[in-house]
Enzyme design. Structure first.
Site, PDB file in Angstrom:
ATOM      1  N   LYS A 114      -8.722  17.229  -7.691  1.00 46.55           N
ATOM      2  CA  LYS A 114     -10.088  16.602  -7.471  1.00 46.55           C
ATOM      3  C   LYS A 114     -10.945  17.309  -8.492  1.00 46.55           C
ATOM      4  CE  LYS A 114      -9.113  15.775  -2.769  1.00 46.55           C
ATOM      5  NZ  LYS A 114      -9.371  15.619  -1.175  1.00 46.55           N
ATOM      6  N   GLU A 151     -11.860   8.936  -1.957  1.00 52.69           N
ATOM      7  CA  GLU A 151     -13.189   9.208  -2.457  1.00 52.69           C
ATOM      8  C   GLU A 151     -13.615   8.366  -3.568  1.00 52.69           C
ATOM      9  OE1 GLU A 151     -11.820  13.301  -3.429  1.00 52.69           O
ATOM     10  OE2 GLU A 151     -11.554  13.277  -1.118  1.00 52.69           O
ATOM     11  N   GLY A 194      -9.520  16.966   3.794  1.00 56.74           N
ATOM     12  CA  GLY A 194     -10.668  18.135   3.580  1.00 56.74           C
ATOM     13  C   GLY A 194     -11.285  18.526   5.080  1.00 56.74           C
ATOM     14  N   HIS A 223      -8.129   6.457  -4.358  1.00 53.93           N
ATOM     15  CA  HIS A 223      -8.388   7.553  -3.463  1.00 53.93           C
ATOM     16  C   HIS A 223      -9.376   7.309  -2.687  1.00 53.93           C
ATOM     17  CE1 HIS A 223      -9.397  11.433  -2.006  1.00 53.93           C
ATOM     18  NE2 HIS A 223      -7.674  11.768  -2.371  1.00 53.93           N
TER      19      HIS A 223
HETATM   20  P1  13P Z   1      -6.969  17.938   1.591  1.00 54.97           P
HETATM   21  O1  13P Z   1      -5.514  18.342   1.607  1.00 54.97           O
HETATM   22  O2  13P Z   1      -7.919  18.634   1.038  1.00 54.97           O
HETATM   23  O3  13P Z   1      -7.243  17.471   2.968  1.00 54.97           O
HETATM   24  O4  13P Z   1      -7.327  16.582   0.458  1.00 54.97           O
HETATM   25  C1  13P Z   1      -6.317  15.464   0.645  1.00 54.97           C
HETATM   26  C2  13P Z   1      -6.419  14.533  -0.501  1.00 54.97           C
HETATM   27  O5  13P Z   1      -7.369  13.961  -0.589  1.00 54.97           O
HETATM   28  C3  13P Z   1      -5.476  14.259  -1.456  1.00 54.97           C
HETATM   29  O6  13P Z   1      -5.526  13.527  -2.404  1.00 54.97           O
END
Ligand code: 13P
Length: 251
Positions: free
Chosen positions: A11, A97, A173, A95
Site C-alpha cells: 500500500k 481502496e 485492516g 483493490h
Molecule cells: P490487511 O492484511 O492489512 O488487512 O490488508 C489486506 C489488503 O488489503 C491486501 O490487499
C-alpha cells in the site's frame, strides 16, 4: 494442482530505504522456497529499484494500480508500458481502496484488466463486499457483478493469466478476519462462477487468494481450505519476519 501464492501489498507504506531493505530480506530469507509463488506490490516509485534488488530471485513484484491507456494527457497516471519498463510482471486491479477511496467503477477496472493482459502483465483482480452488503444478504450478487463486469470480454485463454483476490472490505485492516467457513463459502462460490461462465478447467485452474487481516496466527486455518490458493496480505507484509512466516506456513 494449483500453486499457492503469498503476495504482500505494501500500500502507501515505506520509503525507498525500507522498501529495498524489506525486499532484500524477503528474497534472502526465502531463497530456498520453491513450492509457493511469492510476490510483493511496492509503491510505484520503488518499482524500478526492485529490478535490481529482486533480479534473479524467486520473488515477483508488481504495481498496485495502472491506467489502461498506452500514453497521453493523463496527468498522474502510469501506463502499462511504463510498468513493463520497471521490470514488474504483476499488477493489482480493483483493490477495494481503489474502488472505494478513488471511486473506480467496474467498467474502468475491466479496461485495466484488458490492458494488463494486452501487455503481458499478470492482473490480480480484486473483489469483495462491504459489511453492509454482507449483512443485507447481497454479498453473492455483489461478487457476481464484480466478476461479470470486471472480466467482461476476457476469454478462457486470457483467464489463464488472471489471479483473483477475494478481499472482504470489512476484513481489510480491521483485524477481523473472515472465518474459515465464510472464506471457503465465498471462494467456492467464486470458483463455481468460473465453472458456469468459463469451463471446468478454468474453474479448476484459477487461483483465488484471500485477503483481509491475514496474520501468521490465522493463516494456517485459511490456507488449508479447499478453494483458497493463497493470500494477499497488507499489514503483515510490512515486516520480513511476519511475511516470511506466512510464506513458510503456506508450504
Ligand atoms: P490487511 O492484511 O492489512 O488487512 O490488508 C489486506 C489488503 O488489503 C491486501 O490487499
Amino acid at each position: 494442482m494449483r500453486r499457492k501464492i503469498i503476495a504482500g501489498n505494501w500500500k502507501m507504506h515505506l520509503l525507498a530505504d525500507s522498501a529495498v531493505g524489506l525486499a532484500k530480506s524477503i528474497a534472502e530469507d526465502l531463497k530456498d522456497v520453491n513450492e509457493v509463488d511469492i510476490a510483493v506490490f511496492p509503491p510505484a516509485p520503488y518499482l524500478i529499484l526492485m529490478k535490481e534488488v529482486l533480479k534473479g530471485t524467486n520473488v515477483k513484484y508488481g504495481a498496485q494500480n495502472m491506467y489502461f491507456e498506452e500514453k497521453g494527457a493523463f496527468t498522474g497516471e502510469i501506463s502499462p508500458g511504463m510498468l513493463k519498463d520497471t521490470g514488474c510482471t504483476l499488477v493489482l486491479i480493483g483493490h477495494s481502496e481503489r474502488r472505494k477511496v478513488f471511486n473506480e467503477p467496474d467498467h474502468l477496472l475491466n479496461k485495466k484488466v484488458k490492458a494488463a493482459l494486452d501487455f503481458q502483465i499478470q492482473p490480480y483482480f480484486c473483489i469483495g463486499e462491504t459489511l453492509e452488503e454482507r449483512e443485507s444478504g447481497e454479498l453473492f450478487n455483489v461478487i457476481e457483478t464484480q466478476l461479470k463486469e470486471g472480466l467482461a470480454g476476457i476469454n478462457e485463454k486470457q483467464l489463464e493469466s488472471v489471479v483473483i483476490a477475494y478481499e472482504p472490505v470489512w476484513a481489510i485492516g480491521t483485524g477481523v478476519v473472515a472465518t474459515p467457513d465464510q472464506a471457503q463459502e465465498m471462494h467456492a462460490f467464486i470458483r463455481n462462477w468460473f465453472l458456469k461462465n468459463y469451463s471446468d478447467k478454468s474453474a479448476e485452474d484459477i487461483r483465488i487468494l484471500y485477503g483481509g487481516s491475514i496474520k501468521p496466527d490465522n493463516i494456517k486455518g485459511l490456507i488449508s481450505l479447499k478453494d483458497i490458493d493463497g493470500g494477499l496480505v497488507g499489514g503483515a507484509s510490512l515486516t520480513a519476519e511476519s511475511f516470511n512466516q506466512l510464506v513458510r506456513y503456506s508450504r
